[in-house]
Each structure stands twice: as structure tokens, then as C-alpha cells.
Scaffold this motif. Structure first.
Motif, PDB file in Angstrom:
ATOM      1  N   ILE A  28       0.816  -1.209   0.000  1.00 10.67           N
ATOM      2  CA  ILE A  28       0.000   0.000   0.000  1.00 10.67           C
ATOM      3  C   ILE A  28       0.853   1.263   0.000  1.00 10.67           C
ATOM      4  CG2 ILE A  28      -0.239   0.194   2.508  1.00 10.67           C
ATOM      5  CD1 ILE A  28      -3.185   0.985   2.007  1.00 10.67           C
ATOM      6  N   ILE A  29       2.067   1.211   0.556  1.00 15.78           N
ATOM      7  CA  ILE A  29       2.898   2.421   0.625  1.00 15.78           C
ATOM      8  C   ILE A  29       3.490   2.784  -0.737  1.00 15.78           C
ATOM      9  CG2 ILE A  29       3.448   1.980   3.051  1.00 15.78           C
ATOM     10  CD1 ILE A  29       6.271   1.191   2.131  1.00 15.78           C
ATOM     11  N   SER A  30       3.557   1.830  -1.656  1.00 19.51           N
ATOM     12  CA  SER A  30       4.075   2.104  -2.997  1.00 19.51           C
ATOM     13  C   SER A  30       3.007   1.994  -4.075  1.00 19.51           C
ATOM     14  CB  SER A  30       5.231   1.141  -3.326  1.00 19.51           C
ATOM     15  OG  SER A  30       4.818  -0.204  -3.206  1.00 19.51           O
ATOM     16  N   LEU A  31       1.768   1.713  -3.678  1.00 16.82           N
ATOM     17  CA  LEU A  31       0.698   1.502  -4.644  1.00 16.82           C
ATOM     18  C   LEU A  31       0.449   2.704  -5.553  1.00 16.82           C
ATOM     19  CD1 LEU A  31      -1.388  -0.526  -5.669  1.00 16.82           C
ATOM     20  CD2 LEU A  31      -2.971   0.308  -3.917  1.00 16.82           C
ATOM     21  N   PRO A  32       0.423   3.949  -5.042  1.00 17.86           N
ATOM     22  CA  PRO A  32       0.238   5.087  -5.957  1.00 17.86           C
ATOM     23  C   PRO A  32       1.310   5.170  -7.033  1.00 17.86           C
ATOM     24  CG  PRO A  32      -0.164   5.766  -3.698  1.00 17.86           C
ATOM     25  CD  PRO A  32       0.410   4.381  -3.637  1.00 17.86           C
ATOM     26  N   THR A 233      -6.562   5.695  -0.393  1.00 17.77           N
ATOM     27  CA  THR A 233      -5.149   6.056  -0.308  1.00 17.77           C
ATOM     28  C   THR A 233      -4.629   6.570  -1.642  1.00 17.77           C
ATOM     29  OG1 THR A 233      -4.805   4.367   1.402  1.00 17.77           O
ATOM     30  CG2 THR A 233      -2.853   5.216   0.291  1.00 17.77           C
ATOM     31  N   ALA A 234      -4.935   5.846  -2.728  1.00 16.59           N
ATOM     32  CA  ALA A 234      -4.453   6.240  -4.048  1.00 16.59           C
ATOM     33  C   ALA A 234      -5.098   7.547  -4.501  1.00 16.59           C
ATOM     34  CB  ALA A 234      -4.737   5.132  -5.059  1.00 16.59           C
ATOM     35  N   PHE A 235      -6.390   7.722  -4.237  1.00 12.38           N
ATOM     36  CA  PHE A 235      -7.100   8.940  -4.638  1.00 12.38           C
ATOM     37  C   PHE A 235      -6.479  10.169  -3.976  1.00 12.38           C
ATOM     38  CE2 PHE A 235     -10.521  12.073  -4.182  1.00 12.38           C
ATOM     39  CZ  PHE A 235     -10.956  12.165  -5.493  1.00 12.38           C
ATOM     40  N   VAL A 236      -6.209  10.072  -2.675  1.00 12.45           N
ATOM     41  CA  VAL A 236      -5.600  11.186  -1.950  1.00 12.45           C
ATOM     42  C   VAL A 236      -4.202  11.463  -2.493  1.00 12.45           C
ATOM     43  CG1 VAL A 236      -4.739  11.948   0.296  1.00 12.45           C
ATOM     44  CG2 VAL A 236      -6.962  10.810   0.135  1.00 12.45           C
ATOM     45  N   GLN A 247       5.477   9.173 -10.030  1.00  6.03           N
ATOM     46  CA  GLN A 247       6.282   8.228 -10.811  1.00  6.03           C
ATOM     47  C   GLN A 247       7.730   8.195 -10.365  1.00  6.03           C
ATOM     48  OE1 GLN A 247       5.458   9.685 -14.754  1.00  6.03           O
ATOM     49  NE2 GLN A 247       3.747   8.261 -15.077  1.00  6.03           N
ATOM     50  N   HIS A 248       8.154   9.183  -9.589  1.00  5.14           N
ATOM     51  CA  HIS A 248       9.556   9.245  -9.168  1.00  5.14           C
ATOM     52  C   HIS A 248       9.717   9.116  -7.651  1.00  5.14           C
ATOM     53  CE1 HIS A 248       9.799  10.911 -13.245  1.00  5.14           C
ATOM     54  NE2 HIS A 248      11.064  10.531 -13.234  1.00  5.14           N
ATOM     55  N   MET A 249       8.659   8.733  -6.981  1.00  4.89           N
ATOM     56  CA  MET A 249       8.741   8.479  -5.539  1.00  4.89           C
ATOM     57  C   MET A 249       8.717   6.978  -5.286  1.00  4.89           C
ATOM     58  SD  MET A 249       6.147  11.261  -3.858  1.00  4.89           S
ATOM     59  CE  MET A 249       6.532  13.001  -3.832  1.00  4.89           C
ATOM     60  N   LYS A 250       9.613   6.506  -4.448  1.00  4.07           N
ATOM     61  CA  LYS A 250       9.648   5.077  -4.130  1.00  4.07           C
ATOM     62  C   LYS A 250       8.448   4.679  -3.287  1.00  4.07           C
ATOM     63  CE  LYS A 250      11.734   1.050  -4.139  1.00  4.07           C
ATOM     64  NZ  LYS A 250      11.824   0.261  -5.388  1.00  4.07           N
ATOM     65  N   PHE A 251       8.174   5.457  -2.240  1.00  3.87           N
ATOM     66  CA  PHE A 251       7.065   5.158  -1.329  1.00  3.87           C
ATOM     67  C   PHE A 251       6.217   6.419  -1.143  1.00  3.87           C
ATOM     68  CE2 PHE A 251      10.781   2.625   0.223  1.00  3.87           C
ATOM     69  CZ  PHE A 251      10.377   1.422  -0.328  1.00  3.87           C
ATOM     70  N   PRO A 252       5.311   6.691  -2.088  1.00  8.19           N
ATOM     71  CA  PRO A 252       4.542   7.941  -2.046  1.00  8.19           C
ATOM     72  C   PRO A 252       3.713   8.129  -0.777  1.00  8.19           C
ATOM     73  CG  PRO A 252       4.280   6.825  -4.166  1.00  8.19           C
ATOM     74  CD  PRO A 252       4.978   5.870  -3.268  1.00  8.19           C
ATOM     75  N   VAL A 253       3.175   7.051  -0.227  1.00  2.84           N
ATOM     76  CA  VAL A 253       2.324   7.185   0.961  1.00  2.84           C
ATOM     77  C   VAL A 253       3.150   7.668   2.153  1.00  2.84           C
ATOM     78  CG1 VAL A 253       0.856   5.946   2.592  1.00  2.84           C
ATOM     79  CG2 VAL A 253       0.662   5.477   0.150  1.00  2.84           C
ATOM     80  N   LEU A 254       4.365   7.176   2.287  1.00  2.00           N
ATOM     81  CA  LEU A 254       5.233   7.652   3.367  1.00  2.00           C
ATOM     82  C   LEU A 254       5.611   9.112   3.146  1.00  2.00           C
ATOM     83  CD1 LEU A 254       7.614   4.601   3.994  1.00  2.00           C
ATOM     84  CD2 LEU A 254       5.523   5.240   5.206  1.00  2.00           C
ATOM     85  N   ASN A 255       5.836   9.489   1.879  1.00  2.36           N
ATOM     86  CA  ASN A 255       6.111  10.899   1.584  1.00  2.36           C
ATOM     87  C   ASN A 255       4.916  11.774   1.950  1.00  2.36           C
ATOM     88  OD1 ASN A 255       7.867   9.411  -0.842  1.00  2.36           O
ATOM     89  ND2 ASN A 255       8.863  11.188   0.070  1.00  2.36           N
ATOM     90  N   LEU A 256       3.727  11.284   1.661  1.00  5.43           N
ATOM     91  CA  LEU A 256       2.513  12.035   1.990  1.00  5.43           C
ATOM     92  C   LEU A 256       2.376  12.211   3.497  1.00  5.43           C
ATOM     93  CD1 LEU A 256      -0.956  11.455   0.310  1.00  5.43           C
ATOM     94  CD2 LEU A 256      -0.771  11.892   2.741  1.00  5.43           C
ATOM     95  N   LEU A 257       2.597  11.118   4.234  1.00  3.53           N
ATOM     96  CA  LEU A 257       2.454  11.177   5.688  1.00  3.53           C
ATOM     97  C   LEU A 257       3.521  12.046   6.339  1.00  3.53           C
ATOM     98  CD1 LEU A 257       1.545   7.449   6.451  1.00  3.53           C
ATOM     99  CD2 LEU A 257       0.021   9.424   6.563  1.00  3.53           C
ATOM    100  N   SER A 258       4.657  12.209   5.663  1.00  2.00           N
ATOM    101  CA  SER A 258       5.716  13.057   6.225  1.00  2.00           C
ATOM    102  C   SER A 258       5.297  14.524   6.293  1.00  2.00           C
ATOM    103  CB  SER A 258       6.996  12.913   5.405  1.00  2.00           C
ATOM    104  OG  SER A 258       6.822  13.445   4.107  1.00  2.00           O
ATOM    105  N   TYR A 259       4.274  14.901   5.496  1.00  4.64           N
ATOM    106  CA  TYR A 259       3.751  16.263   5.541  1.00  4.64           C
ATOM    107  C   TYR A 259       2.777  16.465   6.696  1.00  4.64           C
ATOM    108  CZ  TYR A 259       5.672  17.270   0.908  1.00  4.64           C
ATOM    109  OH  TYR A 259       6.519  17.477  -0.154  1.00  4.64           O
TER     110      TYR A 259
END
Length: 367
Positions: A28-32, A233-236, A247-259
């Protein structure tokens, strides 16, 4: 036969939660990113298509369950074919399920190492993880289902964190185009679809269910829960980042949560990822349990209860030693075994259905 009748039956609620854990994991952390690379703009909508395919696959499995009157897949297979012909087939399935469970755990450990323990050799963490897996396996499927419920209550609140992304969420980032700027290969769609795998394990739960379990209904509901969590998760993520960023983030969900900033916690992304251990652990346990069940059928005369676990231990060791401890290599092998499991998820119910229809034509009924 007596052993089957004496088995405790799974409750509906516990089965639903356990089925959800079988499907969802660290992917799920890399699904987007997978969606942005393989599907393109508004890639989150592809999850609805994949979910429908999984629901159809569960419909096939429901036909097996009804025609077979709840008999195990081993009994159904052996009703038409001699065991010596089935041993190689189920032996391969044993290896597939055991290695899948091992690789799911290894992928999580390698990500955890890169984020929190960069100087620690992953073998130490992986061995501790496998010890937890084996401890749970020794408790049986009833205890595993109860632990799944407890774990569910620990991590379900994670999705509430998506609320904090509303300030930077912008629908215009999704554009009005659908499924553009991506490869759209069959392999790419499979990369997304294998994130739904795990539902096929209900084939092994036939002997542990009855009319009160509502086995197929539980897995269909779990599939809907998985679809909702993935799609949300993907929609957000698609509204928070641009397609190029995803396309250039390894783990987009973790990047999102870091904000996300909370007054009582600075690194919410680290906490969420560490709690994901419960999901990964349950997924690994359930695939390993499926392998154990198959080994016990392959070795029915063995009076040594520890033999199946010794055999199962070979596969985590193999995945640790043979497959290099780099995340890219582990993801590559996990993808290959995931493609194979996707084929098994469809072909195994069809194989069993053919046997059941032949038996019904011959006048054999399952009482």
C-alpha cells in the motif's frame, strides 16, 4: 474424516478481518507509484477494475465450495486423481506459498532497515520476524484469526490521517484525462492486480468453515474493504502529488504522511510504517499456514508434529540466503512469484470445478 468434523469453525467476523489482512500489506505504501507508472492519470480508478476481477475469482471459488459441500481441496482432488499424481502439484504449491510468505516479510524488513536501521544487517531483523511467524503458526488458524482482529483495531485508525492532507489536495492534479502517460502493458496491470492477492487462501479454509462462517461472503466483504482502503489512499495521493512526482517516488504514501504534523508526534510516517508490521506479519503467517496445511496432507502418516515446521523453515532460509538482500532484487522475485500466484488463484478453482463436475456427471455426491 473424523478430524475434519472435529475441527473448530471460524466465526464470520474474525474470518472477514483475517481475509482483509491476507490481501493488504506493505504494498500500500508504494501503490500510488505502481498506478502512476502502469496506469497513468487517474490510475486510482484501475483499482475498481482489479477489485472486480478479484470478486469474480471469488465467485469461482464459491462454486467450488458449494459443489464440494465444504470438502477440502485435497479431498476434492483425490476423489478423481491418485495421490502420487497430486503430490508434485501440491508440493509446488507448498513451495510457492511458503516463499511468498517469506518474501513478503523480507520486503518489509528491507524497507524498515533502509528507513530506521541503515547500519544493521537485515538478517537479524528477518530472523526475529520469522520467529514471530512460527510462534503464531503453532497456535493454529483459530488463534491466528483472533490475533488478526486485535491487530485490526490497532492499525485501522491510520486511514484517519488522510484527513490532514485536505489543505494541499487539489483535484486539478488528476487532470481530466484517464489512464494516460503510462505503459499499459499486461505486466503493468498484473503488477497492480497482485496487490489484491491473498483472497485465494480461502480455498484452504473450507474445512474450517460452516454455514455460520459465511466464508465466501466474508472474503467478498474483505475484498470491498481492501478496495476502499486502496482507492482512498491512491485517490488522496493522486490529488496531493502530481503524476510526475508519483512516478519518481519510491514510497509515495510515506512521503505524503511526512507532511502530516501532529502536536504530540513529529514523524507520523515512521509510526505508521512500523505499525504496518501487523499487516505484513499476518499476511506472511497466512501464506505460511497454507503451506503447513499442504505439508500435513503430503505427510499424513508422520507422528512428528514438528516435521512440517522444519520443512517450512527451509523456505525462509532459502529466501534469505539465495535471494540477495537488496530491496530491488526482493521486489523482483516477489513480483515473479506474485504473477505465478495470480495464475494459481484462477487456475486452481477451475481445476477443482472440472473435477467436481466430472464427479457429479458420474453420480458422485459429497455428503
Amino acid at each position: 474424516m473424523k478430524e475434519t468434523l472435529m475441527r473448530a469453525k471460524l466465526p464470520f467476523y474474525q474470518t472477514t478481518i483475517m481475509a482483509n489482512f491476507a490481501q493488504t500489506g506493505v504494498v500500500i505504501i508504494s501503490l500510488p507509484r505502481l498506478l502512476s507508472e502502469n496506469i497513468g492519470t487517474n490510475g486510482w480508478a484501475a483499482l475498481l477494475i482489479c477489485s472486480s476481477v478479484a470478486a469474480f475469482n471469488l465467485l469461482l471459488i464459491s462454486f467450488v465450495y458449494r459443489l464440494g459441500k465444504g470438502k477440502s481441496i485435497f479431498e476434492i482432488s483425490q476423489s478423481a486423481l491418485p495421490k502420487f499424481m497430486l503430490v508434485p502439484f501440491f508440493g509446488i504449491l507448498t513451495g510457492l506459498w511458503a516463499i511468498l510468505g517469506s518474501l513478503v516479510g523480507k520486503e518489509y524488513i528491507l524497507i524498515l532497515k533502509s528507513l530506521s536501521f541503515p547500519s544493521l544487517h537485515p538478517a537479524y531483523l528477518y530472523i526475529l520476524f520469522e520467529i514471530l511467524v512460527f510462534l503464531l503458526l503453532t497456535k493454529g488458524i483459530m488463534s491466528i484469526s483472533r490475533i488478526a482482529v486485535l491487530s485490526f483495531y490497532i492499525i485501522i485508525w491510520n486511514f484517519l490521517l488522510m484527513i490532514y492532507a485536505y489543505e494541499d489536495f487539489d483535484l486539478s492534479r488528476m487532470t481530466t484525462f484517464w489512464f494516460k502517460d503510462a505503459t499499459h502493458s499486461f505486466k503493468g496491470w498484473l503488477d497492480v492486480y497482485i496487490s489484491f492477492l491473498g483472497y485465494e487462501l480461502c480455498l484452504l479454509l473450507f474445512p474450517y468453515s460452516n454455514e455460520k462462517t459465511h466464508l465466501i461472503r466474508a472474503f467478498q466483504i474483505a475484498n470491498l474493504i481492501t478496495t476502499f482502503s486502496y482507492t482512498l489512499t491512491a485517490f488522496v495521493a493522486f490529488g496531493f502529488f502530481s503524476l510526475h512526482q508519483l512516478q519518481h517516488m519510491k514510497f509515495p504514501v510515506l512521503n505524503l504522511l511526512s507532511y502530516v504534523e501532529l502536536p504530540f508526534l513529529k514523524r507520523i510516517d515512521d509510526l505508521v510504517f512500523n505499525i504496518t508490521l501487523f499487516r505484513v506479519l499476518m499476511t506472511s503467517v497466512l501464506y505460511s499456514w497454507a503451506a503447513i496445511e499442504t505439508i500435513k496432507w503430503l505427510l499424513p502418516t508422520s507422528n512428528k508434529q514438528w516435521i512440517p515446521y522444519v520443512i517450512l523453515a527451509i523456505f525462509p532460509l532459502a529466501s534469505l540466503i539465495i535471494i540477495p538482500s537488496e530491496l530491488e532484487n526482493t521486489e523482483h522475485w516477489l513480483g515473479l512469484f506474485g504473477f505465478t500466484e495470480a495464475g494459481v488463484a484462477f487456475l486452481l478453482p477451475i481445476f477443482l470445478l472440472v473435477i467436481l463436475l466430472i464427479n457429479k456427471y458420474r453420480g458422485r455426491n459429497y455428503a
